[in-house]
Design an enzyme around this catalytic site. Structure first.
Site, PDB file in Angstrom:
ATOM      1  N   ARG A  99       0.819  -1.228   0.000  1.00  0.00           N
ATOM      2  CA  ARG A  99       0.000   0.000   0.000  1.00  0.00           C
ATOM      3  C   ARG A  99       0.844   1.265   0.000  1.00  0.00           C
ATOM      4  O   ARG A  99       0.307   2.361  -0.025  1.00  0.00           O
ATOM      5  CB  ARG A  99      -0.964  -0.025   1.186  1.00  0.00           C
ATOM      6  CG  ARG A  99      -0.310  -0.260   2.524  1.00  0.00           C
ATOM      7  CD  ARG A  99      -1.355  -0.629   3.582  1.00  0.00           C
ATOM      8  NE  ARG A  99      -0.763  -1.005   4.861  1.00  0.00           N
ATOM      9  CZ  ARG A  99      -0.318  -2.225   5.168  1.00  0.00           C
ATOM     10  NH1 ARG A  99      -0.371  -3.185   4.265  1.00  0.00           N
ATOM     11  NH2 ARG A  99       0.183  -2.493   6.346  1.00  0.00           N
ATOM     12  N   HIS A 124     -25.539  15.197  -1.497  1.00  0.00           N
ATOM     13  CA  HIS A 124     -26.912  14.812  -1.827  1.00  0.00           C
ATOM     14  C   HIS A 124     -27.204  13.393  -1.372  1.00  0.00           C
ATOM     15  O   HIS A 124     -28.140  12.765  -1.859  1.00  0.00           O
ATOM     16  CB  HIS A 124     -27.132  14.971  -3.333  1.00  0.00           C
ATOM     17  CG  HIS A 124     -26.939  16.388  -3.760  1.00  0.00           C
ATOM     18  ND1 HIS A 124     -27.986  17.270  -3.900  1.00  0.00           N
ATOM     19  CD2 HIS A 124     -25.805  17.089  -4.004  1.00  0.00           C
ATOM     20  CE1 HIS A 124     -27.496  18.461  -4.241  1.00  0.00           C
ATOM     21  NE2 HIS A 124     -26.173  18.373  -4.306  1.00  0.00           N
TER      22      HIS A 124
HETATM   23  C1  G6Q Z   1      -0.716  -4.097   0.836  1.00  0.00           C
HETATM   24  C2  G6Q Z   1      -1.029  -5.494   0.991  1.00  0.00           C
HETATM   25  C3  G6Q Z   1      -1.855  -6.103  -0.116  1.00  0.00           C
HETATM   26  C4  G6Q Z   1      -1.065  -6.483  -1.351  1.00  0.00           C
HETATM   27  C5  G6Q Z   1      -1.935  -7.361  -2.246  1.00  0.00           C
HETATM   28  C6  G6Q Z   1      -1.241  -7.743  -3.526  1.00  0.00           C
HETATM   29  O1  G6Q Z   1      -0.032  -3.457   1.578  1.00  0.00           O
HETATM   30  O2  G6Q Z   1       0.130  -6.202   1.234  1.00  0.00           O
HETATM   31  O3  G6Q Z   1      -2.925  -5.277  -0.490  1.00  0.00           O
HETATM   32  O4  G6Q Z   1      -0.636  -5.346  -2.022  1.00  0.00           O
HETATM   33  O5  G6Q Z   1      -2.322  -8.514  -1.538  1.00  0.00           O
HETATM   34  O6  G6Q Z   1      -0.065  -8.433  -3.260  1.00  0.00           O
HETATM   35  P1  G6Q Z   1       0.969  -8.714  -4.402  1.00  0.00           P
HETATM   36  O7  G6Q Z   1       1.483  -7.411  -4.907  1.00  0.00           O
HETATM   37  O8  G6Q Z   1       2.038  -9.559  -3.785  1.00  0.00           O
HETATM   38  O9  G6Q Z   1       0.221  -9.456  -5.486  1.00  0.00           O
END
Ligand code: G6Q
Length: 543
Positions: free
Chosen positions: A269, A386
């Protein structure tokens, strides 16, 4: 006990102060200090942040700042920027700030300066993006690429999807950008139904390259492409990968030459400014992408160097703790007054709730006596007005709001922008100051309607205003929220960089998946509800 800071003297003082503060109104706070609207406003990385309409006095802010000191925030900020392994449960650094550091910077993980490698990948991404955008990178049948489909989920989807929409005004409109994330085949089918495979580039974006949804969608994409173009060899010109896992990429059949890497110290993230932003770079071009990084970096520097009393991420984080831990707020609304920021609340939802939605301290103790991350939610303005704004104005819950707006429109059409921003400002005013029964009576409102039509006010908001939505202001805004989340994680003493809470459901799904189709029906050993749901599904499913 949740953390040393929750047991600290200042935490107790804040509790007492919250009781004393409970009758105080924003009317009173503004009357007591005619300059409040200017003095409780600060500038950071192209943003002006007005926090004057928050339920906080000078004493509140002083106590909250003392809380930050008591939590050792300065040391924790320094540890993050120094590349220490602050993600303790995964034994990793969380050095996403290095992704947007200038080439001359020196930022280390395990003694190694990672900035040259960061810029090496950025340079490769830039060369690739330029060649695709110039029509030099050709598809298998010699056609230029006109469609870019990012296949990823969570941190490998929300950032680029949100930012590509946010910065659509800067994009090459000859390139169509799509984001496939959901394992529901509808997502892939709808997002590709009008695309010509000969002109389509897939970016398989996965840090681990093991994620079920992404690999399933990527295989479907490979079949879609090779069936249409009649050759497995087409994969080489139509698939690139973004990952930290070269072997898994090669196993999938993508040449690691066509892989853009990043590192385990970049959390999903927090990964938009890494190679995970490749789809965004293809849309807006390398120069604009670097402006985004410069915006992030400007906010990083503000966060690292500004005194806490004038530090935007620190102050906003402290106010969030004040509302959640002392005034009983359970949610936080983010309300961007820009149609292209429609996905920002969803992006921030992951950032905030996946980072701080925890109930275990860094040292493994249960958190029972305080709350951690609020439910973050929101919608673009003025649409929300709204719909759910009724609850914000007259509901029984305290919902602190962030209003985000721009002084200039990217589409200056007639009066639209003035009307949009008039609504934004009016909402913050109405929430803060309300409308009294006396004012309604003076307007001649019928007595039986007075209780229905009066507004208590005293509903807090922060207004974040920038000149216009640019890559740089977007980057700065995202860094602001990242650091706000970090500060709150420090105060609650949780690890903001892991996400063990998403694992159990994944494990159980992998057990249930074969039970849905196996013949004869296997012995089901779940609870009676889950067993019954599986049986009903088996009865009605189409094989
Ligand atoms: C984010 C999480 C999670 C991750 C997804 C995709 O901080 O770790 O949202 O980004 O599970 O993971 P991959 O990039 O390993 O496919």
């Amino acid at each position: 006990m949740a953390s040393a800071v929750a047991a600290s003297k200042v935490w107790g003082q804040l509790s007492t102060h919250a009781d004393e503060f409970s009758g105080t109104t924003l009317h009173q706070l503004f009357a007591a200090d005619p300059t409040r609207g200017e003095s409780l406003c600060l500038e950071a990385a192209g943003w002006s942040i007005d926090y004057s309409k928050n339920l906080a006095s000078g004493e509140t802010l002083a106590l909250l700042l003392a809380l930050a000191e008591a939590a050792g925030l300065r040391r924790r900020i320094d540890a993050m920027f120094a590349g220490e392994r602050i993600n303790s449960t995964e034994d990793r650094a969380a050095l996403h700030v290095a992704l947007r550091a200038p080439q001359s910077a020196d930022m280390r993980v395990d003694g190694e300066n990672v900035v040259p490698a960061v810029h090496g990948v950025l340079d490769r991404m830039s060369r690739f993006a330029r060649s695709v955008r110039a029509g030099e990178w050709r598809g298998h049948s010699g056609r230029a690429i006109r469609n870019v489909v990012n296949i990823g989920i969570g941190g490998s989807d929300l950032g680029p999807a949100m930012a590509t929409q946010a910065l659509a005004a800067y994009a090459d409109r000859n390139i169509t950008s799509r984001f496939v994330s959901n394992i529901d085949a509808t997502d892939f089918a709808e997002k590709t139904r009008d695309l010509d495979p000969a002109e389509t580039l897939f970016i398989v974006c996965s840090k681990t390259f093991t994620t079920l949804e992404t690999l399933t969608n990527a295989r479907t994409a490979r079949d879609w492409l090779t069936n249409a173009l009649g050759s497995e060899a087409a994969v080489a010109r139509h698939f690139v990968a973004v990952s930290t896992h070269a072997e898994a990429v090669a196993r999938f059949g993508i040449d690691p030459e066509n892989m853009f890497g990043f590192w385990d110290w970049v959390g999903g993230r927090y990964s938009l400014p890494s190679a995970v932003g490749l789809s965004l770079m293809l849309a807006i071009g390398p120069e604009r992408f670097r402006e985004l990084l410069a915006g992030y970096h400007a906010m990083d520097e503000h966060f690292r160097t500004a005194p806490f009393a004038r530090n935007a991420p620190v102050l906003l984080a402290l106010l969030g703790v004040w509302y959640g831990n002392f005034l009983g707020a359970g949610s936080h609304a983010v309300l961007p007054y820009d149609a292209n920021l429609a996905r920002l609340p969803a992006y921030l939802q992951q950032l905030d709730m996946e980072s701080n939605g925890k109930s275990t301290t860094l040292d493994g103790k249960p958190i029972r006596d305080i709350t951690t991350a609020p439910i973050l939610w929101g919608e673009a303005g003025s649409n929300g007005q709204h719909a759910f704004f009724q609850l914000l104005h007259q509901g029984t819950r305290l919902v602190p709001c962030d209003f985000i707006g721009f002084c200039q429109s990217l589409h200056p059409l007639g009066e639209h922008h003035d009307l949009l921003m008039a609504n934004c400002f009016a909402q913050t005013e109405a929430l803060a100051f309300g409308k009294s029964a006396d004012a309604l009576r003076a307007e001649g409102v019928q007595e039986d309607l007075v209780p229905h039509r009066s507004f208590s006010g005293n509903r807090p908001s922060t207004t974040l205003l920038a000149e216009s939505l640019t890559p740089a202001t977007l980057g700065a805004l995202l860094a602001l929220y990242e650091h706000r989340v970090f500060v709150q994680g420090v105060l609650w003493n949780v690890n903001s960089f892991d996400q063990w809470g998403v694992e159990l459901g994944k494990q159980l799904a992998s057990l249930i998946a074969p039970e849905l189709a196996a013949e004869p029906e296997p012995e089901l050993s779940h609870d009676s509800s889950t067993n019954a749901l599986i049986r009903r599904y088996r009865l009605l499913r189409r094989s």
